[in-house]
Design a protein around this motif. Sequence first.
Motif, PDB file in Angstrom:
ATOM      1  N   LEU A  70       0.800  -1.225   0.000  1.00 38.17           N
ATOM      2  CA  LEU A  70       0.000   0.000   0.000  1.00 38.17           C
ATOM      3  C   LEU A  70       0.830   1.271   0.000  1.00 38.17           C
ATOM      4  O   LEU A  70       0.294   2.374  -0.075  1.00 38.17           O
ATOM      5  N   LEU A  71       2.152   1.129   0.074  1.00 40.52           N
ATOM      6  CA  LEU A  71       3.024   2.296   0.214  1.00 40.52           C
ATOM      7  C   LEU A  71       2.939   3.255  -0.968  1.00 40.52           C
ATOM      8  O   LEU A  71       2.898   4.475  -0.789  1.00 40.52           O
ATOM      9  N   ASP A  72       2.940   2.745  -2.186  1.00 41.14           N
ATOM     10  CA  ASP A  72       2.990   3.598  -3.379  1.00 41.14           C
ATOM     11  C   ASP A  72       1.818   4.568  -3.454  1.00 41.14           C
ATOM     12  O   ASP A  72       1.965   5.703  -3.933  1.00 41.14           O
ATOM     13  N   TYR A  73       0.650   4.127  -3.007  1.00 43.09           N
ATOM     14  CA  TYR A  73      -0.562   4.932  -3.163  1.00 43.09           C
ATOM     15  C   TYR A  73      -1.142   5.412  -1.830  1.00 43.09           C
ATOM     16  O   TYR A  73      -2.259   5.948  -1.821  1.00 43.09           O
ATOM     17  N   CYS A  74      -0.388   5.211  -0.732  1.00 42.61           N
ATOM     18  CA  CYS A  74      -0.948   5.521   0.601  1.00 42.61           C
ATOM     19  C   CYS A  74      -2.323   4.862   0.708  1.00 42.61           C
ATOM     20  O   CYS A  74      -3.328   5.496   1.038  1.00 42.61           O
ATOM     21  N   GLY A  75      -2.361   3.574   0.372  1.00 42.51           N
ATOM     22  CA  GLY A  75      -3.624   2.868   0.187  1.00 42.51           C
ATOM     23  C   GLY A  75      -4.376   2.516   1.465  1.00 42.51           C
ATOM     24  O   GLY A  75      -3.907   2.743   2.584  1.00 42.51           O
ATOM     25  N   GLN A  76      -5.547   1.942   1.263  1.00 42.89           N
ATOM     26  CA  GLN A  76      -6.448   1.583   2.353  1.00 42.89           C
ATOM     27  C   GLN A  76      -6.345   0.101   2.671  1.00 42.89           C
ATOM     28  O   GLN A  76      -6.305  -0.747   1.783  1.00 42.89           O
ATOM     29  N   LEU A  77      -6.317  -0.213   3.966  1.00 42.82           N
ATOM     30  CA  LEU A  77      -6.264  -1.587   4.449  1.00 42.82           C
ATOM     31  C   LEU A  77      -7.561  -1.900   5.182  1.00 42.82           C
ATOM     32  O   LEU A  77      -7.958  -1.178   6.096  1.00 42.82           O
ATOM     33  N   ILE A  78      -8.235  -2.975   4.762  1.00 42.57           N
ATOM     34  CA  ILE A  78      -9.482  -3.397   5.407  1.00 42.57           C
ATOM     35  C   ILE A  78      -9.289  -4.803   5.955  1.00 42.57           C
ATOM     36  O   ILE A  78      -9.006  -5.743   5.209  1.00 42.57           O
ATOM     37  N   LEU A  79      -9.408  -4.941   7.252  1.00 40.64           N
ATOM     38  CA  LEU A  79      -9.220  -6.221   7.934  1.00 40.64           C
ATOM     39  C   LEU A  79     -10.559  -6.694   8.470  1.00 40.64           C
ATOM     40  O   LEU A  79     -11.195  -5.996   9.274  1.00 40.64           O
ATOM     41  N   ILE A  80     -10.993  -7.883   8.042  1.00 44.97           N
ATOM     42  CA  ILE A  80     -12.268  -8.420   8.522  1.00 44.97           C
ATOM     43  C   ILE A  80     -12.048  -9.835   9.043  1.00 44.97           C
ATOM     44  O   ILE A  80     -11.322 -10.621   8.448  1.00 44.97           O
ATOM     45  N   SER A  81     -12.676 -10.140  10.182  1.00 40.77           N
ATOM     46  CA  SER A  81     -12.427 -11.459  10.769  1.00 40.77           C
ATOM     47  C   SER A  81     -13.317 -11.686  11.982  1.00 40.77           C
ATOM     48  O   SER A  81     -13.874 -10.741  12.555  1.00 40.77           O
ATOM     49  N   THR A  82     -13.427 -12.956  12.359  1.00 45.31           N
ATOM     50  CA  THR A  82     -13.844 -13.286  13.711  1.00 45.31           C
ATOM     51  C   THR A  82     -12.565 -13.242  14.552  1.00 45.31           C
ATOM     52  O   THR A  82     -11.470 -13.383  14.023  1.00 45.31           O
ATOM     53  N   PRO A  83     -12.674 -13.056  15.865  1.00 46.36           N
ATOM     54  CA  PRO A  83     -11.473 -12.983  16.700  1.00 46.36           C
ATOM     55  C   PRO A  83     -10.744 -14.321  16.748  1.00 46.36           C
ATOM     56  O   PRO A  83     -11.341 -15.381  16.592  1.00 46.36           O
ATOM     57  N   PHE A  84      -9.426 -14.238  16.942  1.00 47.99           N
ATOM     58  CA  PHE A  84      -8.631 -15.445  17.130  1.00 47.99           C
ATOM     59  C   PHE A  84      -7.358 -15.066  17.864  1.00 47.99           C
ATOM     60  O   PHE A  84      -6.353 -14.715  17.258  1.00 47.99           O
ATOM     61  N   GLY A  85      -7.406 -15.099  19.177  1.00 51.22           N
ATOM     62  CA  GLY A  85      -6.249 -14.741  19.980  1.00 51.22           C
ATOM     63  C   GLY A  85      -6.049 -13.243  20.076  1.00 51.22           C
ATOM     64  O   GLY A  85      -6.809 -12.448  19.526  1.00 51.22           O
ATOM     65  N   ARG A  86      -4.987 -12.886  20.780  1.00 49.25           N
ATOM     66  CA  ARG A  86      -4.705 -11.465  20.993  1.00 49.25           C
ATOM     67  C   ARG A  86      -3.418 -11.102  20.263  1.00 49.25           C
ATOM     68  O   ARG A  86      -2.381 -10.872  20.867  1.00 49.25           O
ATOM     69  N   ASN A  87      -3.520 -11.055  18.957  1.00 52.54           N
ATOM     70  CA  ASN A  87      -2.370 -10.772  18.104  1.00 52.54           C
ATOM     71  C   ASN A  87      -2.458  -9.354  17.548  1.00 52.54           C
ATOM     72  O   ASN A  87      -3.115  -8.485  18.118  1.00 52.54           O
ATOM     73  N   TYR A  88      -1.806  -9.106  16.408  1.00 50.70           N
ATOM     74  CA  TYR A  88      -1.827  -7.770  15.813  1.00 50.70           C
ATOM     75  C   TYR A  88      -3.245  -7.314  15.499  1.00 50.70           C
ATOM     76  O   TYR A  88      -3.570  -6.117  15.605  1.00 50.70           O
TER      77      TYR A  88
END
Length: 276
Positions: A163-181
């Motif tokens: 995403l660096l080149d375009y200062c892009g958008q990140l969309i994260l979708i999920s059910t929970p799974f542990g306490r990670n990033y």
Amino acid sequence: MDFDDSDIQLMRDDIVAFASKILGWEASPAQKMFLNNKARTKVICCGRRFGKSESMAIDLLHYALYNPESIQYVTSISQDTAEIIFNLVSVMISKNGILCEQLDKEVNSPFPKLIFSNGSVIHARSTSHEGKYLRGRNAHRVVVDEAAFIGDKIVDNVIRAMLLDYCGQLILISTPFGRNYYYELYQEGWDKPSDEIMSFHFTTYDNPHISRKEIEMIKNKVPELTFKCEYMAEFIDDAAFVFPWKIIEPSISSNLAVELRPEAGHIYVMGIDVAK
């Protein structure tokens, strides 16, 4: 269909209006909350059968149509999972005459992609083999499905770099799974929402098309922790598990998404806790 100038402008600015007028798809109140949100990073934590796949397919389609020459990737822990949302986009186009005219071609090999007449492209690729199939690519947007099951290093070293080149958008979708990033980003977007990061939380109950009676039936049959995590989208504290997350997470590999076969001379052990 005939649309006046105000309709055209409304559909450009509003994904929900676009979905209603072009596809006849009506977003639920919960889906409306995140579809038009413009935060650079969106973290969507939701229970099973909430309706994330359909809504994200429409989101990808809308962006491709109204942002010429845009590049989008939908990715997940396996190619099959990455293609769930991608295939919904393809089906929506195939069933709609207006959208069919906007598609130049669909490529299936070596990796599936939709190429639009305005130059936009939607790709579907997995994060397996430590993000091997995503490295070196750039994108205006990346949608990560089942994001909680993908290792921190892949997101930090591979997906964010895309995403660096375009200062892009990140969309994260999920059910929970542990306490990670994923958990940490969710907490950041929930505690300090901004234009940079915004978090959303939805349960299976937030899907108006799912029978409440069916959900209650599941609740009475599955373990309490399973229901809280999978249907109520709650992050479970380490204290509820035999092994803490810091031990579990390093043992998880996206390579497990591919078929594995036993090797001669190795001993394999599997354990299962059958107690509720």
